[in-house]
Motif scaffolding. Structure first.
Motif, PDB file in Angstrom:
ATOM      1  N   CYS A  92       1.798   7.094  -0.423  1.00 64.85           N
ATOM      2  CA  CYS A  92       0.942   5.958  -0.777  1.00 64.85           C
ATOM      3  C   CYS A  92       1.054   5.567  -2.247  1.00 64.85           C
TER       4      CYS A  92
ATOM      5  N   ASN B  31     -10.325   8.418   6.362  1.00 56.10           N
ATOM      6  CA  ASN B  31     -10.920   7.939   7.600  1.00 56.10           C
ATOM      7  C   ASN B  31     -11.787   9.017   8.249  1.00 56.10           C
TER       8      ASN B  31
ATOM      9  N   CYS C 170      -2.112   3.697   4.515  1.00 55.77           N
ATOM     10  CA  CYS C 170      -2.675   4.105   3.231  1.00 55.77           C
ATOM     11  C   CYS C 170      -3.951   3.305   2.995  1.00 55.77           C
ATOM     12  N   THR C 171      -5.068   3.991   2.841  1.00 56.60           N
ATOM     13  CA  THR C 171      -6.358   3.337   2.691  1.00 56.60           C
ATOM     14  C   THR C 171      -7.097   3.900   1.483  1.00 56.60           C
ATOM     15  N   GLU C 172      -8.147   3.182   1.069  1.00 50.67           N
ATOM     16  CA  GLU C 172      -8.892   3.593  -0.115  1.00 50.67           C
ATOM     17  C   GLU C 172      -9.727   4.840   0.131  1.00 50.67           C
ATOM     18  N   HIS C 173     -10.156   5.041   1.354  1.00 53.43           N
ATOM     19  CA  HIS C 173     -11.024   6.175   1.661  1.00 53.43           C
ATOM     20  C   HIS C 173     -10.470   6.934   2.853  1.00 53.43           C
TER      21      HIS C 173
ATOM     22  N   SER D  39       0.814  -1.218   0.000  1.00 52.60           N
ATOM     23  CA  SER D  39       0.000   0.000   0.000  1.00 52.60           C
ATOM     24  C   SER D  39       0.848   1.269   0.000  1.00 52.60           C
TER      25      SER D  39
ATOM     26  N   ASP E  53      -0.667   4.590  -5.842  1.00 47.60           N
ATOM     27  CA  ASP E  53      -1.688   5.345  -6.571  1.00 47.60           C
ATOM     28  C   ASP E  53      -3.093   5.002  -6.100  1.00 47.60           C
ATOM     29  N   GLY E  54      -3.896   6.032  -5.881  1.00 44.29           N
ATOM     30  CA  GLY E  54      -5.297   5.840  -5.536  1.00 44.29           C
ATOM     31  C   GLY E  54      -5.576   5.691  -4.058  1.00 44.29           C
ATOM     32  N   LEU E  55      -4.533   5.634  -3.210  1.00 46.09           N
ATOM     33  CA  LEU E  55      -4.722   5.466  -1.780  1.00 46.09           C
ATOM     34  C   LEU E  55      -4.484   6.785  -1.043  1.00 46.09           C
TER      35      LEU E  55
END
Length: 280
Positions: free
Chosen positions: A91, A113, A108-111, A65, A93-95
């Motif tokens: 992160c 917090n 590193c997360t998708e959305h 991630s 890409d996209g995180l």
């Protein structure tokens, strides 16, 4: 031809000299950079990322991630070169990066917090990366890494219960009134394997379920003093066969290799019974 249309010999010499000096300067800079980094260094947190210290960084590879990652060991005896999901500086890409620590490492997360109702914004110690959706019945508020949180994930207690912090993030257990128990017996009950009657830990690192340190002077035990992990984490022993180590967030395909036989019950009522019997 008109005079002056061709460079004079002196001019050609000056131009050649300037080009040679530029090339030489570039080579010197490359050489200095190579000496600074060290031949064969793996740069997982380059100088152009704010907060990165490549010469102090122990990460030889990052969690998938992360784009850049960093862990400074401060000369610890055992250092895992594979860095985890909480060691990210930037992160993939996209995180989205959420800093968790003072050195700006984090997850590193998708959305992005957001604060949950189980530990709302403004409540002391509550963090936006809280994953708890349901608290244990003894808790009024709770915080943790899983959706259904256990009795050791309480941030505050329901009426008639007394909050006993066990971890450095403020989470702990809610005990019935009148229960007398020594704090170190809650962090590692001496009747469990790997726990010593001389344990001096009062609070564990928030990734540990149990921790033990017979030499602690403050009672606040570090992340490498875990004896058992909280649910959703994997135990990494300090050395082969060690009963103490650190706990990292579990990733796909990894299984816990904790030294205790009941490692999967970190939030079960069995542990509460063990704690109560240890205090008897």
């Amino acid at each position: 031809d008109f005079p002056g249309t061709q460079p004079l010999p002196e001019q050609r010499h000056a131009t050649t000299h300037s080009s040679t000096m530029h090339t030489f300067t570039s080579l010197v800079l490359l050489a200095v950079l190579g000496l600074a980094l060290g031949e064969g260094d793996i740069i997982t947190c380059p100088y152009n990322v704010p907060g990165c210290f490549p010469r102090l960084n122990d990460c030889q590879s990052c969690h998938p991630s992360c784009d850049a990652c960093q862990r400074v060991s401060h000369m610890e005896a055992f250092v895992d070169p594979q860095c985890g999901p909480e060691d990210c500086m930037t992160c993939a890409d996209g995180l989205i990066h959420t800093p968790l620590f003072d050195d700006m490492t984090g997850r590193c997360t998708e959305h992005a917090n957001v604060y949950r109702a189980t530990c709302p914004r403004g409540h002391k110690g509550c963090l936006p990366q809280n994953a708890c959706e349901v608290c244990h019945p003894s808790c009024k508020t709770c915080q943790g890494d899983i959706a259904v949180c256990g009795y050791k994930d309480c941030m505050s207690c329901n009426d008639d219960f007394v909050h006993w912090p066990l971890f450095d993030d403020g989470t702990g257990e809610c005990l019935p009134p009148g229960v007398e128990v020594e704090k170190h017996k809650l962090t590692c009950p001496e009747n469990l394997p790997g726990c010593s009657p001389d344990n001096r830990c009062i609070q564990c690192h928030h990734t540990c379920d149990l921790c033990e340190d017979t030499e602690s002077k403050t009672g606040l035990c570090s992340e490498d003093m875990c004896v058992r992990c909280r649910e959703g984490h994997v135990f990494i022993p300090s050395f082969e066969g060690a009963t103490r180590g650190r706990c990292e967030l579990e990733t796909g395909g990894q299984k816990s290799n904790l030294p205790l036989s009941n490692h999967g019950q970190s939030h079960s009522n069995n542990n509460r019974a063990a704690s109560a019997s240890a205090s008897a």
